[in-house]
Design a protein around this motif. Structure first.
Motif, mmCIF file in Angstrom:
data_model
loop_
_atom_site.group_PDB
_atom_site.id
_atom_site.type_symbol
_atom_site.label_atom_id
_atom_site.label_comp_id
_atom_site.label_asym_id
_atom_site.label_seq_id
_atom_site.Cartn_x
_atom_site.Cartn_y
_atom_site.Cartn_z
ATOM 1 N N GLU A 114 3.174 5.470 13.047
ATOM 2 C CA GLU A 114 4.338 4.347 13.508
ATOM 3 C C GLU A 114 3.626 3.001 14.085
ATOM 4 O OE1 GLU A 114 7.271 6.015 16.116
ATOM 5 O OE2 GLU A 114 7.845 7.644 14.508
ATOM 6 N N LYS A 115 2.744 3.354 14.863
ATOM 7 C CA LYS A 115 2.025 1.977 15.559
ATOM 8 C C LYS A 115 1.087 1.344 14.415
ATOM 9 C CE LYS A 115 2.321 4.538 19.956
ATOM 10 N NZ LYS A 115 3.441 3.450 20.458
ATOM 11 N N MET A 116 0.463 2.101 13.715
ATOM 12 C CA MET A 116 -0.247 1.645 12.562
ATOM 13 C C MET A 116 0.370 0.767 11.664
ATOM 14 S SD MET A 116 -3.559 2.804 12.887
ATOM 15 C CE MET A 116 -4.551 3.452 11.440
ATOM 16 N N ALA A 117 1.759 1.030 11.435
ATOM 17 C CA ALA A 117 2.531 0.348 10.598
ATOM 18 C C ALA A 117 2.856 -1.098 11.215
ATOM 19 C CB ALA A 117 3.808 1.192 10.335
ATOM 20 N N ARG A 118 3.081 -1.055 12.482
ATOM 21 C CA ARG A 118 3.391 -2.364 13.074
ATOM 22 C C ARG A 118 2.132 -3.082 13.031
ATOM 23 N NH1 ARG A 118 6.860 1.244 16.415
ATOM 24 N NH2 ARG A 118 5.278 1.203 17.801
ATOM 25 N N LEU A 119 0.930 -2.720 13.350
ATOM 26 C CA LEU A 119 -0.234 -3.411 13.215
ATOM 27 C C LEU A 119 -0.549 -3.951 11.990
ATOM 28 C CD1 LEU A 119 -2.214 -4.130 15.377
ATOM 29 C CD2 LEU A 119 -3.556 -2.266 14.987
ATOM 30 N N TYR A 120 -0.109 -3.211 10.957
ATOM 31 C CA TYR A 120 -0.573 -3.612 9.552
ATOM 32 C C TYR A 120 0.520 -4.581 9.048
ATOM 33 C CZ TYR A 120 0.208 -3.688 4.403
ATOM 34 O OH TYR A 120 0.083 -4.144 3.353
ATOM 35 N N GLN A 121 1.763 -4.707 9.523
ATOM 36 C CA GLN A 121 2.590 -5.664 9.076
ATOM 37 C C GLN A 121 2.181 -7.083 10.079
ATOM 38 O OE1 GLN A 121 5.097 -6.036 7.059
ATOM 39 N NE2 GLN A 121 4.634 -3.942 6.187
ATOM 40 N N LYS A 122 1.712 -6.872 11.188
ATOM 41 C CA LYS A 122 1.455 -7.973 11.993
ATOM 42 C C LYS A 122 -0.084 -8.637 11.392
ATOM 43 C CE LYS A 122 -0.249 -9.152 16.774
ATOM 44 N NZ LYS A 122 -1.635 -9.151 16.437
ATOM 45 N N ASP A 123 -0.967 -7.797 11.077
ATOM 46 C CA ASP A 123 -2.203 -8.596 10.789
ATOM 47 C C ASP A 123 -2.639 -8.241 9.339
ATOM 48 O OD1 ASP A 123 -3.180 -9.265 13.343
ATOM 49 O OD2 ASP A 123 -3.348 -7.033 13.835
ATOM 50 N N PHE A 124 -2.188 -7.472 8.464
ATOM 51 C CA PHE A 124 -2.633 -7.138 7.112
ATOM 52 C C PHE A 124 -1.683 -7.295 6.024
ATOM 53 C CE2 PHE A 124 -6.028 -5.232 9.844
ATOM 54 C CZ PHE A 124 -6.814 -5.963 9.637
ATOM 55 N N ARG A 125 -0.669 -7.748 6.517
ATOM 56 C CA ARG A 125 0.409 -7.952 5.382
ATOM 57 C C ARG A 125 -0.042 -8.656 3.927
ATOM 58 N NH1 ARG A 125 6.259 -8.405 5.805
ATOM 59 N NH2 ARG A 125 6.076 -8.711 8.234
ATOM 60 N N GLY A 126 0.395 -7.818 2.883
ATOM 61 C CA GLY A 126 -0.245 -8.330 1.657
ATOM 62 C C GLY A 126 -1.421 -7.629 1.144
ATOM 63 N N TYR A 127 -2.198 -6.940 2.215
ATOM 64 C CA TYR A 127 -3.359 -6.230 1.748
ATOM 65 C C TYR A 127 -2.908 -4.931 1.150
ATOM 66 C CZ TYR A 127 -6.662 -9.248 4.236
ATOM 67 O OH TYR A 127 -7.360 -10.466 4.761
ATOM 68 N N LEU A 128 -3.776 -4.307 0.503
ATOM 69 C CA LEU A 128 -3.502 -2.908 -0.159
ATOM 70 C C LEU A 128 -4.335 -2.080 0.672
ATOM 71 C CD1 LEU A 128 -2.924 -1.129 -2.693
ATOM 72 C CD2 LEU A 128 -5.133 -1.469 -3.435
ATOM 73 N N PRO A 129 -3.513 -1.128 1.342
ATOM 74 C CA PRO A 129 -3.937 -0.073 2.104
ATOM 75 C C PRO A 129 -4.564 1.072 1.365
ATOM 76 C CG PRO A 129 -1.610 -0.605 2.566
ATOM 77 C CD PRO A 129 -2.009 -1.086 1.289
ATOM 78 N N VAL A 130 -5.837 1.586 1.806
ATOM 79 C CA VAL A 130 -6.551 2.420 1.209
ATOM 80 C C VAL A 130 -7.075 3.581 2.431
ATOM 81 C CG1 VAL A 130 -8.575 2.964 -0.174
ATOM 82 C CG2 VAL A 130 -7.102 0.913 -0.845
ATOM 83 N N ALA A 131 -6.810 4.597 2.198
ATOM 84 C CA ALA A 131 -7.343 5.511 3.203
ATOM 85 C C ALA A 131 -8.755 5.879 2.923
ATOM 86 C CB ALA A 131 -6.556 7.012 3.245
ATOM 87 N N LEU A 132 -9.642 6.056 3.825
ATOM 88 C CA LEU A 132 -11.032 6.402 3.776
ATOM 89 C C LEU A 132 -10.973 7.823 3.344
ATOM 90 C CD1 LEU A 132 -13.338 4.412 4.122
ATOM 91 C CD2 LEU A 132 -13.930 5.863 6.221
ATOM 92 N N PRO A 133 -11.570 8.065 2.411
ATOM 93 C CA PRO A 133 -11.449 9.595 1.778
ATOM 94 C C PRO A 133 -12.472 10.485 2.281
ATOM 95 C CG PRO A 133 -12.925 8.401 0.180
ATOM 96 C CD PRO A 133 -12.293 7.425 1.272
ATOM 97 N N LEU A 134 -12.235 11.663 2.312
ATOM 98 C CA LEU A 134 -12.899 12.758 2.668
ATOM 99 C C LEU A 134 -13.500 13.348 1.324
ATOM 100 C CD1 LEU A 134 -10.876 15.010 5.037
ATOM 101 C CD2 LEU A 134 -12.285 13.353 5.718
ATOM 102 N N SER A 135 -14.861 14.001 1.615
ATOM 103 C CA SER A 135 -15.445 14.636 0.361
ATOM 104 C C SER A 135 -14.423 15.833 0.045
ATOM 105 C CB SER A 135 -16.719 15.238 0.856
ATOM 106 O OG SER A 135 -16.682 16.513 1.667
#
Length: 234
Positions: A114-135
């Motif tokens: 929930e907190k990451m969502a708010r930070l994304y909207q504040k600082d990275f709106r329009g960027y494509l979110p990509v999770a760093l993968p595990l092996s």
């Protein structure tokens, strides 16, 4: 309510925003939430580290020493636009992450998502979110990718990156992490289309910034525009 950290029952004050379901119920008790240290005051413009907590020997102007070192790397130092984090990485957060990642208490991710969502909207709106993968090896052993869970409710993991090594980053020191720069564990899936896209890499912890920069190398080589990272802790 039962606290996701200490598991004690607690009661929160009723407020209209929560009664009208405009805000989610509190997931940590007051005592546990106070143990989280939001990054505040003057931050490093490149990695979000608190500059107020550093002595002058470990900072210069608006950057910390780590980021100044990265800036000297003409090959990859410029690849990451910036990192933005929520909290300082302290003993409480380390234990909470251990419970989440290594003991499988995945519901903890919902508090941070929930907190990451708010930070994304504040600082990275329009960027494509990509999770760093595990092996694949690490994913099978753990049963989930913590970075993907941090995106639940606000973004869908695009699953465009592949990671080939299963070594734990938490077991490596700075020198060992930096050595990885010559052995990039990341590659791009063949079907991924990222030309001219701005991408924000999502992960739990930014330590030295090596992992996100290794991923950034692959993304840049395949046509991505700007690359940043969004993490829970610095």
């Amino acid at each position: 309510m039962r606290c996701l950290a200490c598991h004690d029952t607690f009661f929160e004050q009723p407020v209209w925003r929560k009664l009208l379901m405009l805000e989610s119920p509190t997931k940590l008790c007051r005592l546990c939430e106070l143990k989280l240290v939001p990054i505040s005051g003057k931050r490093c413009v490149a990695c979000s580290r608190s500059l107020d907590s550093l002595t002058q020997a470990f900072k210069n102007g608006d950057q910390c020493l780590d980021c100044l070192r990265w800036a000297e790397r003409k090959d990859i130092g410029h690849l990451l636009e910036r990192n933005v984090s929520l909290y300082e990485y302290n003993a409480f957060l380390k234990e909470l992450f251990a419970t989440f990642k290594f003991r499988g208490d995945v519901v903890i991710a919902s508090f941070f998502a929930e907190k990451m969502a708010r930070l994304y909207q504040k600082d990275f709106r329009g960027y494509l979110p990509v999770a760093l993968p595990l092996s694949q090896e690490r994913l099978v052993a753990r049963g989930f990718n913590q970075s993907s869970l941090l995106m639940q409710g606000w973004a869908e993991d695009q699953d465009i990156l592949i990671r080939t090594t299963g070594e734990k980053q938490s077991k490596k020191n700075r020198k060992q992490r930096m050595r990885q720069l010559h052995q990039n564990p990341f590659s791009l899936r063949e079907e991924a289309k990222i030309e001219q896209k701005n991408i924000v890499l999502v992960d739990d912890i930014y330590t030295t910034g090596t992992s996100v920069r290794l991923a950034a190398i692959v993304l840049k080589e395949n046509g991505a525009n700007k690359i940043a990272s969004l993490t829970v802790a610095r």
